[in-house]
Each structure stands twice: as C-alpha cells, then as structure tokens.
Design a protein around this motif. Structure first.
Motif, mmCIF file in Angstrom:
data_model
loop_
_atom_site.group_PDB
_atom_site.id
_atom_site.type_symbol
_atom_site.label_atom_id
_atom_site.label_comp_id
_atom_site.label_asym_id
_atom_site.label_seq_id
_atom_site.Cartn_x
_atom_site.Cartn_y
_atom_site.Cartn_z
ATOM 1 N N LYS A 262 0.829 -1.209 0.000
ATOM 2 C CA LYS A 262 0.000 0.000 0.000
ATOM 3 C C LYS A 262 0.863 1.259 0.000
ATOM 4 C CE LYS A 262 -3.995 -2.060 2.341
ATOM 5 N NZ LYS A 262 -4.827 -2.056 3.576
ATOM 6 N N LEU A 263 1.928 1.242 0.818
ATOM 7 C CA LEU A 263 2.810 2.413 0.866
ATOM 8 C C LEU A 263 3.497 2.642 -0.477
ATOM 9 C CD1 LEU A 263 4.455 2.007 4.394
ATOM 10 C CD2 LEU A 263 2.851 3.784 3.668
ATOM 11 N N LYS A 264 3.936 1.524 -1.128
ATOM 12 C CA LYS A 264 4.563 1.663 -2.433
ATOM 13 C C LYS A 264 3.582 2.237 -3.446
ATOM 14 C CE LYS A 264 7.269 -1.323 -4.229
ATOM 15 N NZ LYS A 264 7.826 -2.608 -4.761
ATOM 16 N N HIS A 265 2.334 1.763 -3.384
ATOM 17 C CA HIS A 265 1.318 2.283 -4.306
ATOM 18 C C HIS A 265 1.056 3.762 -4.042
ATOM 19 C CE1 HIS A 265 -2.166 2.297 -6.917
ATOM 20 N NE2 HIS A 265 -2.907 2.767 -5.928
ATOM 21 N N GLU A 266 0.922 4.115 -2.764
ATOM 22 C CA GLU A 266 0.699 5.533 -2.438
ATOM 23 C C GLU A 266 1.892 6.385 -2.849
ATOM 24 O OE1 GLU A 266 -0.101 5.609 1.703
ATOM 25 O OE2 GLU A 266 -2.061 4.606 1.544
ATOM 26 N N LEU A 267 3.107 5.837 -2.628
ATOM 27 C CA LEU A 267 4.302 6.577 -3.020
ATOM 28 C C LEU A 267 4.362 6.751 -4.534
ATOM 29 C CD1 LEU A 267 6.966 7.891 -2.215
ATOM 30 C CD2 LEU A 267 8.056 5.641 -2.359
ATOM 31 N N ALA A 268 3.999 5.674 -5.267
ATOM 32 C CA ALA A 268 4.008 5.775 -6.731
ATOM 33 C C ALA A 268 3.008 6.823 -7.206
ATOM 34 C CB ALA A 268 3.684 4.413 -7.345
ATOM 35 N N GLU A 269 1.808 6.838 -6.578
ATOM 36 C CA GLU A 269 0.813 7.842 -6.961
ATOM 37 C C GLU A 269 1.305 9.248 -6.618
ATOM 38 O OE1 GLU A 269 -2.787 6.726 -5.017
ATOM 39 O OE2 GLU A 269 -3.441 5.445 -6.673
ATOM 40 N N THR A 270 1.949 9.360 -5.436
ATOM 41 C CA THR A 270 2.479 10.676 -5.057
ATOM 42 C C THR A 270 3.569 11.118 -6.011
ATOM 43 O OG1 THR A 270 1.999 10.210 -2.722
ATOM 44 C CG2 THR A 270 3.577 11.978 -3.200
ATOM 45 N N ASN A 271 4.495 10.190 -6.334
ATOM 46 C CA ASN A 271 5.556 10.538 -7.274
ATOM 47 C C ASN A 271 5.004 10.910 -8.636
ATOM 48 O OD1 ASN A 271 7.525 10.096 -5.377
ATOM 49 N ND2 ASN A 271 7.970 8.000 -6.025
ATOM 50 N N SER A 272 3.964 10.169 -9.065
ATOM 51 C CA SER A 272 3.348 10.477 -10.354
ATOM 52 C C SER A 272 2.743 11.870 -10.341
ATOM 53 C CB SER A 272 2.280 9.427 -10.681
ATOM 54 O OG SER A 272 1.622 9.738 -11.885
ATOM 55 N N GLY A 273 2.069 12.190 -9.215
ATOM 56 C CA GLY A 273 1.492 13.525 -9.109
ATOM 57 C C GLY A 273 2.544 14.618 -9.069
ATOM 58 N N VAL A 274 3.614 14.349 -8.305
ATOM 59 C CA VAL A 274 4.700 15.335 -8.230
ATOM 60 C C VAL A 274 5.358 15.510 -9.591
ATOM 61 C CG1 VAL A 274 6.978 15.781 -7.257
ATOM 62 C CG2 VAL A 274 5.144 14.963 -5.783
ATOM 63 N N LEU A 275 5.561 14.387 -10.299
ATOM 64 C CA LEU A 275 6.173 14.466 -11.627
ATOM 65 C C LEU A 275 5.285 15.254 -12.586
ATOM 66 C CD1 LEU A 275 8.414 13.661 -13.561
ATOM 67 C CD2 LEU A 275 7.184 11.528 -14.009
ATOM 68 N N ALA A 276 3.974 14.969 -12.537
ATOM 69 C CA ALA A 276 3.055 15.707 -13.410
ATOM 70 C C ALA A 276 3.084 17.200 -13.089
ATOM 71 C CB ALA A 276 1.637 15.156 -13.259
ATOM 72 N N LEU A 277 3.114 17.517 -11.785
ATOM 73 C CA LEU A 277 3.176 18.920 -11.388
ATOM 74 C C LEU A 277 4.487 19.544 -11.845
ATOM 75 C CD1 LEU A 277 2.003 21.321 -9.845
ATOM 76 C CD2 LEU A 277 3.049 20.399 -7.751
ATOM 77 N N TYR A 278 5.578 18.791 -11.712
ATOM 78 C CA TYR A 278 6.887 19.299 -12.143
ATOM 79 C C TYR A 278 6.883 19.575 -13.646
ATOM 80 C CZ TYR A 278 11.913 19.383 -13.056
ATOM 81 O OH TYR A 278 13.162 19.740 -13.473
ATOM 82 N N VAL A 279 6.283 18.641 -14.424
ATOM 83 C CA VAL A 279 6.207 18.844 -15.872
ATOM 84 C C VAL A 279 5.380 20.082 -16.192
ATOM 85 C CG1 VAL A 279 5.321 17.859 -18.022
ATOM 86 C CG2 VAL A 279 6.564 16.414 -16.416
ATOM 87 N N GLN A 280 4.254 20.243 -15.495
ATOM 88 C CA GLN A 280 3.419 21.423 -15.721
ATOM 89 C C GLN A 280 4.177 22.703 -15.397
ATOM 90 O OE1 GLN A 280 -0.161 20.928 -13.439
ATOM 91 N NE2 GLN A 280 -0.888 19.193 -14.644
ATOM 92 N N LEU A 281 4.922 22.686 -14.282
ATOM 93 C CA LEU A 281 5.690 23.870 -13.908
ATOM 94 C C LEU A 281 6.786 24.153 -14.929
ATOM 95 C CD1 LEU A 281 6.015 23.363 -10.041
ATOM 96 C CD2 LEU A 281 4.579 25.017 -11.235
ATOM 97 N N GLU A 282 7.443 23.079 -15.406
ATOM 98 C CA GLU A 282 8.470 23.262 -16.429
ATOM 99 C C GLU A 282 7.872 23.839 -17.705
ATOM 100 O OE1 GLU A 282 11.985 22.594 -16.918
ATOM 101 O OE2 GLU A 282 11.814 22.999 -14.791
ATOM 102 N N GLU A 283 6.705 23.303 -18.118
ATOM 103 C CA GLU A 283 6.064 23.815 -19.325
ATOM 104 C C GLU A 283 5.648 25.272 -19.144
ATOM 105 O OE1 GLU A 283 2.859 21.129 -19.913
ATOM 106 O OE2 GLU A 283 4.093 19.574 -20.889
ATOM 107 N N ARG A 284 5.114 25.574 -17.973
ATOM 108 C CA ARG A 284 4.707 26.965 -17.732
ATOM 109 C C ARG A 284 5.921 27.883 -17.679
ATOM 110 N NH1 ARG A 284 0.558 28.036 -12.935
ATOM 111 N NH2 ARG A 284 -0.616 26.698 -14.367
#
Length: 428
Positions: free
Chosen positions: A162-184
């Motif tokens: 469960k922790l790995k899944h939550e961490l993967a979802e968190t990392n995915s969200g952080v990565l998506a946010l990072y990509v959005q910030l980079e694009e902006r």
C-alpha cells in the motif's frame, strides 16, 4: 521471584513459553521472548554449561504490569549475540546476566504464583506418554507462534504494498506537477524573450533603402535567456546624402548593456545630424555622456559612405576593424586605432578613407563574431575565408550565413552583430 537452572535448550524454551502463556502474552510476543532467550543461552547450553532463569512480575514506573526475565550465564563470553539485535532486545548487565522487561497485557493477573507454577521442578524429566504430550503441546504452541509471525509478515507486506502504491501515486502527481511547472516556466521564458526581442527590434532603426547600396544585418544574443544585449547598430542618411552607420558594443549583457548601447547610439546620431566632423564624434560622445553616467563603456565603429562615389570614411573607438571584400576576392581589414566611450583618452586617432568599387562588400561586426575562439587573429582569418565563401550570395543572406559558420564550436557565447554593405553604384 523464582529461579531455575537449565541444561538443555528444549527445557529453557518450554519453560519460557509456559511463563508467556501464563501471563497471556500474544503469540507474536511469546515467539519473540522464546527466540531471544534461546539465542542468548545457545552458546553456553551447547557447550554443556547450565544457565539460570529468574522470573518476577511487578508494576513498572507507570503502574502497568511487567514481567522481568533474567538469564544468568556462567561466563560473560557466553553472550555472543548482539542483545539489541534479538527479536526482543535485552539488556546485558556487568555480571553477565541478560534482562528482558516485557509489558503485560491489560488482563486480570493469575491468582496463584504463575512463575512458580511453570518453572521446572527438581524431579526427573517426563518420559513416555507424558513426554509425548509435552512434545505435542510444544509443537502446537510453536505452530501458533509461527502463524502469528506469518500473519504479522503478511500484514507488513500488505502495508508495504500500500505504501509503495501511495508513493508511486504521489511521485506520479509530483512528476506531473513538475512537468506542468516546467512547461509553464518555458512558456514564460519564451513570452519574456519575445517581449524583449520585440522591444529591442522596436528600438533598432528602420530598414534603410538607398540607391546604389544594399544593406543587411544579423543579430544574435548570447543566449535565449538574455535576448537583449549590448550589440546595437544605427544607420541613417545625412542631409548631404551620405549614409552614416554606427556599430556599438556596450560592456556586459542584458538590459543594462542595451540601455548603454542605446544611449551611445542616440548621442552619436545627434552629433552626426548636427554636422560634427566624423573624427570628433567618438570623443564628443564621451564628453556628453561622462557627466551623466560614469559607468558607460562601449566600443564603436563609425562609417560615412557616399552612395554616389563609393567614398568610405571610418572612425574607430576600440572596435574590431571593418572587413572590405573586393569584387575580385581580395580582402583587407580597415584598421583604425582609437579608444571607445568610457576608455581613457577616448576618440579615434585618425580617419581612414578608401573608395568602394561596384560589387565590393563591406562587413561590419562586433567582437562576438571573431572572438568566440581563444585567438582573435584566428577569428579574423576565419572571417575572411567565410566572407569570401558567401560574398556572391544575395546581400540579405550574407550576414546570417557568415554568423552561422563563425559561431560553430564556440568556446564562449557572446552577443553577435554582423552587417553587410554592398556598393552597386547609383546606376548598378
């Protein structure tokens, strides 16, 4: 407090397990305490040396029930395991005793003396049917402890998944946010660059159309992050029809150097339109600007070209020399000594005069074109060969083509300006 002596690991395990059962310790805790005491006593018992076990129950500092088990070893060297790495860490004392203090569950304590009830009696070890019953009981308890350990392991594994899944979802969200910030951020940089470039283009002079002359210019900033710079040019026609050209390279990069270059070009334009002699303009520009800004520093090259006769006059203030590429391929740097605005003793030492012939090409530039390598003389030699290669192309293509070839494999980036002036004569 009750103490008993043990000579075999099996007897010690059976007794410890019995104590844990009496005090209703959970199967997982029971397994931990049995394994911990067995591992600690293993060295002594396997060598035929007996150990002693003392068991007491009392209340801890917080008032909760506590079971204390003290394992006495015959020699301190028998403690070969790290007590803090046992399934249930113990505390080794100076006399060779290892002590475990186990919190008791919140249940009613046994009425009788439980420790005395489970510690072995001096009588002989059970044999026959009794021994088998004891073995079966030990096996059942061992299986219960194993099941508890497996259940605990399964629970931990599930929590880990469960922790790995939550961490993967968190990392995915952080990565998506990072990509959005980079694009902006990239969009903002591009918008910022477009705005500054548009502003700089607005500050550059309008295209100049003069009968008998073709003029073209190329400008490139040191990097896209700083689209403005200190390289600037100006061209206009004087009242007598002579074309005036100014090439300025202000110290530094960015908006501050752009402001310096604009200040210099405006001062030069004013002096030229007022009719001041070409040989005096560099020095007079310094005289005008020094009282207002002592940090102004720029090199500049001034040219007057008569489009009717091809007569060319040059004044220089610490700037790279113009390159004259004749129609027959002969090349010559038009050297004029002088010192720029903000330099000691500013001014052009003389005026160089020559005459352009039909289809001659004049190349004016800033030092970013020739000093991108370690040796400026090498840059000048490359400029001659590059200009000779592209001189037959349409004039509007020449500055950009030269700059692209000159700026391959540069050692350091700099603002770059290149201008081409081709003399065709009024009837050409």
């Amino acid at each position: 407090m009750t103490t008993a002596t043990f000579r075999t690991p099996a007897a010690l395990r059976r007794t410890v397990r019995g104590i844990a059962l009496t005090y209703r310790l959970p199967a997982e805790d029971r397994a931990r305490i049995v394994l911990s005491l067995s591992e600690t006593a293993a060295t002594a018992l396997n060598a035929g040396r007996p150990v002693t076990l003392t068991a007491t129950d009392d209340a801890g500092d917080d008032g909760a029930g506590r079971l204390t088990l003290a394992l006495g070893l015959p020699r301190r060297e028998d403690v070969q395991v790290m007590t803090d790495q046992l399934p249930l860490p113990g505390e080794a004392t100076a006399d060779g005793t290892v002590v475990w203090r186990v919190p008791l569950p919140q249940v009613t304590a046994p009425a009788a003396a439980p420790v005395t009830a489970v510690l072995p009696c001096p009588a002989a070890a059970p044999v026959g049917a009794a021994a088998r019953r004891n073995g079966d009981a030990d096996l059942a308890l061992l299986e219960e402890e194993l099941r508890a350990a497996l259940a605990r392991a399964d629970l931990l594994a599930d929590e880990h998944r469960k922790l790995k899944h939550e961490l993967a979802e968190t990392n995915s969200g952080v990565l998506a946010l990072y990509v959005q910030l980079e694009e902006r951020d990239e969009e903002l940089r591009k918008a910022h660059g477009r705005t500054l470039r548009a502003l700089e283009d607005a500050l550059r002079p309008r295209p100049l159309h003069v009968d008998g002359l073709d003029l073209a210019v190329h400008y490139a900033p040191a990097s896209d992050d700083t689209p403005t710079g200190g390289d600037l040019y100006d061209w206009f026609t004087l009242p007598d029809g002579t074309v005036h050209i100014t090439i300025v390279d202000a110290l530094g990069h960015g908006i501050t150097s752009t402001r310096t270059a604009l200040t210099v070009t405006h001062a030069v334009r004013t002096l030229a339109l007022e009719g001041h002699p070409l040989e005096s303009i560099v020095a007079r520009t310094d005289d005008i600007l020094a009282p207002f800004d002592q940090n102004v520093m720029a090199t500049l090259l001034l040219a007057h070209l008569d489009p009717a006769s091809g007569r060319l006059s040059l004044a220089n203030g610490s700037h790279p020399p113009a390159l004259l590429m004749r129609a027959d391929g002969e090349a010559d740097f038009l050297e004029v000594r002088g010192r720029g605005v903000g330099f000691p003793l500013p001014g052009s030492e003389r005026i160089l005069t020559t005459t352009l012939r039909p289809d001659d090409l004049l190349i004016l530039y800033t030092d970013g074109l020739t000093e991108s390598r370690r040796d400026p003389r090498e840059g000048e030699r490359r400029l001659v060969s590059t200009a000779r290669r592209y001189r037959a192309r349409p004039t509007q293509d020449v500055p950009g083509s030269i700059a692209r070839d000159m700026l391959t494999d540069v050692l350091h980036e700099d603002d770059t300006l290149a201008m081409a002036v081709r003399f065709r004569s009024p009837t050409g």
